[in-house]
Structure formats: structure tokens, C-alpha cells
Design an enzyme around this catalytic site. Sequence first.
Site, PDB file in Angstrom:
ATOM      1  N   LEU A  48       0.876  -1.170   0.000  1.00 28.53           N
ATOM      2  CA  LEU A  48       0.000   0.000   0.000  1.00 28.53           C
ATOM      3  C   LEU A  48       0.913   1.219   0.000  1.00 28.53           C
ATOM      4  O   LEU A  48       1.883   1.262   0.766  1.00 28.53           O
ATOM      5  CB  LEU A  48      -0.896   0.022   1.247  1.00 28.53           C
ATOM      6  CG  LEU A  48      -1.928  -1.098   1.372  1.00 28.53           C
ATOM      7  CD1 LEU A  48      -2.703  -0.950   2.690  1.00 28.53           C
ATOM      8  CD2 LEU A  48      -2.888  -1.111   0.203  1.00 28.53           C
ATOM      9  N   ASP A  49       0.619   2.188  -0.841  1.00 28.26           N
ATOM     10  CA  ASP A  49       1.495   3.355  -0.893  1.00 28.26           C
ATOM     11  C   ASP A  49       1.377   4.180   0.391  1.00 28.26           C
ATOM     12  O   ASP A  49       0.509   3.945   1.237  1.00 28.26           O
ATOM     13  CB  ASP A  49       1.229   4.195  -2.137  1.00 28.26           C
ATOM     14  CG  ASP A  49      -0.151   4.841  -2.144  1.00 28.26           C
ATOM     15  OD1 ASP A  49      -0.498   5.521  -1.169  1.00 28.26           O
ATOM     16  OD2 ASP A  49      -0.889   4.675  -3.142  1.00 28.26           O
ATOM     17  N   LYS A  50       2.248   5.134   0.521  1.00 23.50           N
ATOM     18  CA  LYS A  50       2.370   5.907   1.756  1.00 23.50           C
ATOM     19  C   LYS A  50       1.059   6.580   2.148  1.00 23.50           C
ATOM     20  O   LYS A  50       0.751   6.709   3.343  1.00 23.50           O
ATOM     21  CB  LYS A  50       3.480   6.956   1.569  1.00 23.50           C
ATOM     22  CG  LYS A  50       3.937   7.632   2.835  1.00 23.50           C
ATOM     23  CD  LYS A  50       5.148   8.497   2.540  1.00 23.50           C
ATOM     24  CE  LYS A  50       5.705   9.130   3.810  1.00 23.50           C
ATOM     25  NZ  LYS A  50       6.911   9.948   3.527  1.00 23.50           N
ATOM     26  N   GLN A  51       0.272   7.000   1.167  1.00 18.77           N
ATOM     27  CA  GLN A  51      -0.960   7.726   1.442  1.00 18.77           C
ATOM     28  C   GLN A  51      -2.201   6.832   1.401  1.00 18.77           C
ATOM     29  O   GLN A  51      -3.314   7.341   1.317  1.00 18.77           O
ATOM     30  CB  GLN A  51      -1.097   8.893   0.451  1.00 18.77           C
ATOM     31  CG  GLN A  51       0.023   9.909   0.542  1.00 18.77           C
ATOM     32  CD  GLN A  51       0.243  10.423   1.960  1.00 18.77           C
ATOM     33  OE1 GLN A  51      -0.712  10.674   2.684  1.00 18.77           O
ATOM     34  NE2 GLN A  51       1.496  10.578   2.359  1.00 18.77           N
ATOM     35  N   THR A  52      -2.004   5.522   1.447  1.00 11.40           N
ATOM     36  CA  THR A  52      -3.126   4.586   1.505  1.00 11.40           C
ATOM     37  C   THR A  52      -3.069   3.825   2.822  1.00 11.40           C
ATOM     38  O   THR A  52      -2.002   3.357   3.232  1.00 11.40           O
ATOM     39  CB  THR A  52      -3.083   3.592   0.336  1.00 11.40           C
ATOM     40  OG1 THR A  52      -3.148   4.316  -0.897  1.00 11.40           O
ATOM     41  CG2 THR A  52      -4.269   2.627   0.389  1.00 11.40           C
TER      42      THR A  52
END
Length: 244
Positions: free
Chosen positions: A112-116
Amino acid sequence: MAKTPTSRIDKLLSSMGYGSRSEMARLAKAGGITLDGTELADVSARIALAPDLPARMRIDGEPLDPLQGLVILLNKPLGMTCSHKEDGPLVHDLLPKRWRRRDPAISTIGRLDKQTSGLLLLTDDGDLLHRVISPRRHVAKTYRARLARPLTGTEGALFASGTLMLEGEEKPLAPAALQVLSETEALLTVTEGRYHQVRRMFAAAGNHVEALHRERLGGLALPDDLAAGQWRLMRPDEIALIFA
């Protein structure tokens, strides 16, 4: 019946991140390693890797960590990355420090990316990791997206068409299912794991994702009582839900 594998005590504990073999020898000499209440002085001895070993062995008075094959369910917070090496807060920092030294290493199952935020699995079981992320398995992933602009009503048909082409790619996306929750919030279920896929899908539909949270992986849902940053070990029946 399959034979229970064995391991040298010092090799086992070193692979679980407790320290070097020489450090384990010193710990044993000091009485820090016990099995069923009895001190184990000889760490060169072999021990059966039975499922109940963590409940029977103590290291400095604490129960032995889970053996190889652990699966961790984590509610990933915003602002953390899934890499072992990137700068800034890492999801691995949420786990016991010595688990960073385990061999085989504990890795995230997908990213999951940093903003998810939301449901993230970690494991040292390479076979399970590849089963979950394999394109042939088509394991569904459901995300809750909060959008910058109201939905137009055409997104569901577009995402389900199997013809949507993301910018810079040559293969259309597999059909995905959209469930509208409000004018600016929806659940999107995809069976692929392309780079920033959900964000790029809404961008292709003329919108922008302001917040993204993964709620489900296959038949496994993120528990309501698992707060952001919390984690727990998964039972075999819960792992099976991924492929249900």
C-alpha cells in the site's frame, strides 16, 4: 504422517532474530533459555519444531516468538511505507524490533502506498505470498475511496467494461466493480495490482482520490476492532478466507 522437522537451538533462535549463535550460547549459560520449565544449557542440541514450541519455550522469561510461517494482519496507518529500506516511518517499525532480523525475512504481501491506509498482510511464508499476489489467482481487493468531486454516474460502467486503458499502458484493465456510497465516496473492487491502480482509474474518469483505504482482501475483511497501527497474528481459518 509427516515427520516434525528439527533444528539446532542456537540456529533456530538466531534465525528468529534473538541474536547471534554465540550470544544464544551465553544466554543459555546464564539460564535464559528454558523448555517446559527446564533450563537448556546446550544450544547445539536439536529441538523439534512442533507447533506448541512457542508455548513451551521461554527466552529470558518471555514466550518464544512464533515459528516460521507466521502471517500478520496489520491496519496500516497513513504516512508509512511498506519497504524495508526507504527513509521515514516503515510498517516494519510497528513489529517487534528483533523481527527485522528474522530469516526468512518478514515481507509485505503486496504494498500500500504511503498515502493509503488499511488492510495489509505480512509474512515469512514465500509460498503464501506468491499465491496471494499471483495474477492467476485473481484475489480481489476492495478499497474505500473519498473523492474530490461528485461521481457522474458513468464510472461504474466504465470500470466494469474491461476496456479502460490507463495512461502509459498497452493492456486494458480487467473489469472492476464499483459500489457508490455517496456522491463523493465509493467502494472499488479490483483483481489486479497495477501501480497506483485505483487512483489512476478515478483520474481516468476525471476525478481525484483524496483518501484511500483498503477494507478487504479476497474474503478477508479488516476487523472493526483493529485500530490504525495495530496488528495481530492470523489463524489458519482466517488465512483461508483470502482465497474464499
